[in-house]
Design a protein around this motif. Structure first.
Motif, PDB file in Angstrom:
ATOM      1  N   THR A   4      12.530  22.423 -46.849  1.00 46.54           N
ATOM      2  CA  THR A   4      11.608  21.719 -47.741  1.00 46.54           C
ATOM      3  C   THR A   4      12.243  20.417 -48.236  1.00 46.54           C
ATOM      4  OG1 THR A   4      10.841  23.895 -48.453  1.00 46.54           O
ATOM      5  CG2 THR A   4      10.137  22.015 -49.773  1.00 46.54           C
TER       6      THR A   4
ATOM      7  N   SER B 246      14.394  23.757 -40.651  1.00 42.40           N
ATOM      8  CA  SER B 246      14.781  24.752 -41.640  1.00 42.40           C
ATOM      9  C   SER B 246      15.706  25.745 -40.958  1.00 42.40           C
ATOM     10  CB  SER B 246      13.548  25.490 -42.160  1.00 42.40           C
ATOM     11  OG  SER B 246      13.945  26.676 -42.851  1.00 42.40           O
TER      12      SER B 246
ATOM     13  N   LYS C 143      14.311  32.007 -39.410  1.00 40.01           N
ATOM     14  CA  LYS C 143      13.924  30.985 -38.412  1.00 40.01           C
ATOM     15  C   LYS C 143      14.690  31.228 -37.105  1.00 40.01           C
ATOM     16  CE  LYS C 143      11.019  29.147 -41.120  1.00 40.01           C
ATOM     17  NZ  LYS C 143      10.818  27.977 -41.924  1.00 40.01           N
TER      18      LYS C 143
HETATM   19  C1  LIG Z   1      10.133  27.330 -43.083  1.00 39.54           C
HETATM   20  C2  LIG Z   1       9.311  26.123 -43.019  1.00 39.54           C
HETATM   21  C3  LIG Z   1       9.552  25.004 -43.846  1.00 39.54           C
HETATM   22  C4  LIG Z   1      10.489  25.022 -45.014  1.00 39.54           C
HETATM   23  O1  LIG Z   1      11.752  25.427 -44.812  1.00 39.54           O
HETATM   24  P1  LIG Z   1      12.617  26.102 -45.992  1.00 39.54           P
HETATM   25  O2  LIG Z   1      13.994  26.086 -45.392  1.00 39.54           O
HETATM   26  O3  LIG Z   1      12.099  27.474 -46.204  1.00 39.54           O
HETATM   27  O4  LIG Z   1      12.521  25.251 -47.197  1.00 39.54           O
HETATM   28  C5  LIG Z   1       8.812  23.859 -43.639  1.00 39.54           C
HETATM   29  N1  LIG Z   1       7.844  23.810 -42.707  1.00 39.54           N
HETATM   30  C6  LIG Z   1       7.551  24.853 -41.915  1.00 39.54           C
HETATM   31  C7  LIG Z   1       6.478  24.717 -40.895  1.00 39.54           C
HETATM   32  C8  LIG Z   1       8.263  26.053 -42.052  1.00 39.54           C
HETATM   33  O5  LIG Z   1       7.958  27.096 -41.268  1.00 39.54           O
END
Ligand SMILES: *Cc1c(COP(=O)(O)O)cnc(C)c1O
Length: 369
Positions: free
Chosen positions: A61, A181, A186
């Motif tokens: 984010t 991320s 992930k």
């Molecule tokens: C996970 C995710 C994010 C944000 O990542 P974080 O590390 O959780 O803050 C942003 N965009 C998408 C499409 C995501 O799947």
């Protein structure tokens, strides 16, 4: 047998000696924030994606927010993104003070409907944030052509797409920058929060590094007010180890998706892989007519599922004030009640896949065309 949705325990067991050593190294050096492990991971990840620069930050984010702030977006600007994505995409936009403008998702590949982007462009539009949703790149070359024609920046949200490719090129190498991320679940996941921006733009790198480190700058002390979002040494060290295994895990995800597709294509709508795409299957999302009932049946059979996402962003309470109607984003609106994500990860066994297939086959109802 319970089928885990993501299996971080099996994954850790399979690389335990490497991870334990990497964490011990960070402890030994007390390289907790920034430092040599962060620097080496940044170099390795940039090389893996095929970019010149990588800035490790606190999470995905923040990567989106810092990238957009670094590209100069702010109040009065409009930024276009897909109606169905994780809310972080929109938070990155609005965090700069810019406004988010949604475009529907396409009905076949679920990415931003590229043919509807131009209609959403106004004199205030400054950027497009295409999301490589579920691990499949959007038609990013077409997005770039539109951006070029209208003088817009492109920030790729590649948070679900580590190693995904479009026309043989890594997704994440097309826009002004791409944001990743490393949330534990992930495709490349840390053991806590972490994220990164990759780019070839030296000035953007400098801005993001400074912004994410309280505005500190080599020559200007606090050249501006920033904030604090830096990758920590433990996360970087874990990510360096895991990056070495990512291709094998990605191939395992692709093989699992193939087995699911073969087993399920006549009972529900399975993911379509675009001929130009390497889909890395962060999520395996099918569509059914009886989603909630199916999820309940699967849960009882020991198969956890998810919904990505339960409401498309124009319809979540946070954006209620925008007053969006169902008919504005008909695909995203319809699919929010049909989509269900089945377990997928690099350690899923054929036996586990077959259990899921059997249970889905028992209960799934095909949606009407
Ligand atoms: C996970 C995710 C994010 C944000 O990542 P974080 O590390 O959780 O803050 C942003 N965009 C998408 C499409 C995501 O799947």
């Amino acid at each position: 047998m319970r089928v885990p949705f993501v299996d971080l325990k099996s994954q850790y067991q399979s690389i335990k000696p490497e991870i334990d050593q990497a964490l011990a190294n960070v402890l030994g050096d007390c390289a907790f924030i920034g430092g040599k492990y962060a620097a080496s991971f940044e170099e390795e990840f940039a090389a893996y994606i095929g970019r010149q620069r990588c800035i490790g930050v606190g999470n995905g984010t923040d990567a989106l927010f810092a990238a957009m702030a670094g590209l100069g977006l702010g109040p009065g600007d409009e930024v276009i993104t897909a109606a169905n994505t994780f809310i972080a995409t929109a938070e990155g936009i609005t965090g700069t003070g810019a406004s988010v403008v949604y475009v529907d998702n396409d009905p076949t590949y679920y990415n931003i409907a590229v043919d509807q982007i131009e209609a959403a462009i106004t004199p205030n539009t400054k950027a497009i944030v295409p999301v490589h949703l579920y691990g499949q790149p959007c038609a990013i070359d077409e997005v770039m052509a539109i951006a070029e024609k209208h003088g817009l920046k492109v920030i790729e949200d590649a948070a679900q797409a580590h190693g995904a490719m479009w026309k043989g090129k890594n997704a994440g190498t097309f826009g002004n920058c791409a944001c990743y991320s490393f949330y534990p679940g992930k495709n490349l996941g840390a053991y806590g929060d972490a994220g990164a921006v990759v780019t070839d733009d030296a000035a953007l790198e400098e801005h993001i590094r400074s912004h994410c480190n309280h505005g500190r700058h080599d020559t200007k002390y606090h050249g501006m007010e920033g904030f604090n979002s830096r990758i920590d040494g433990f996360q970087a060290a874990v990510l360096s180890v895991k990056l070495r295994h990512l291709e094998a895990w990605t191939e395992a995800r692709i093989a699992a998706a193939k087995r699911y597709t073969e087993g399920l294509k006549d009972v529900c709508i399975v993911p379509q892989v675009h001929a130009d795409a390497r889909h890395v299957f962060h999520l395996f999302v099918v569509r059914v007519a009886n989603r909630d009932e199916l999820r309940k049946n699967l849960q009882e059979a020991g198969v956890p599922t998810g919904i990505h996402y339960a409401k498309a962003l124009p319809y979540v309470a946070a954006y209620e004030s925008l007053g969006h109607k169902p008919e504005e984003f008909p695909n995203a609106y319809r699919f929010q009640d049909e989509i269900v994500s089945l377990p997928i990860h690099g350690d899923l066994t054929d036996d586990q896949i077959d259990i899921v297939v059997e249970e889905v086959r028992k209960h799934a109802k095909m949606p009407e065309a």
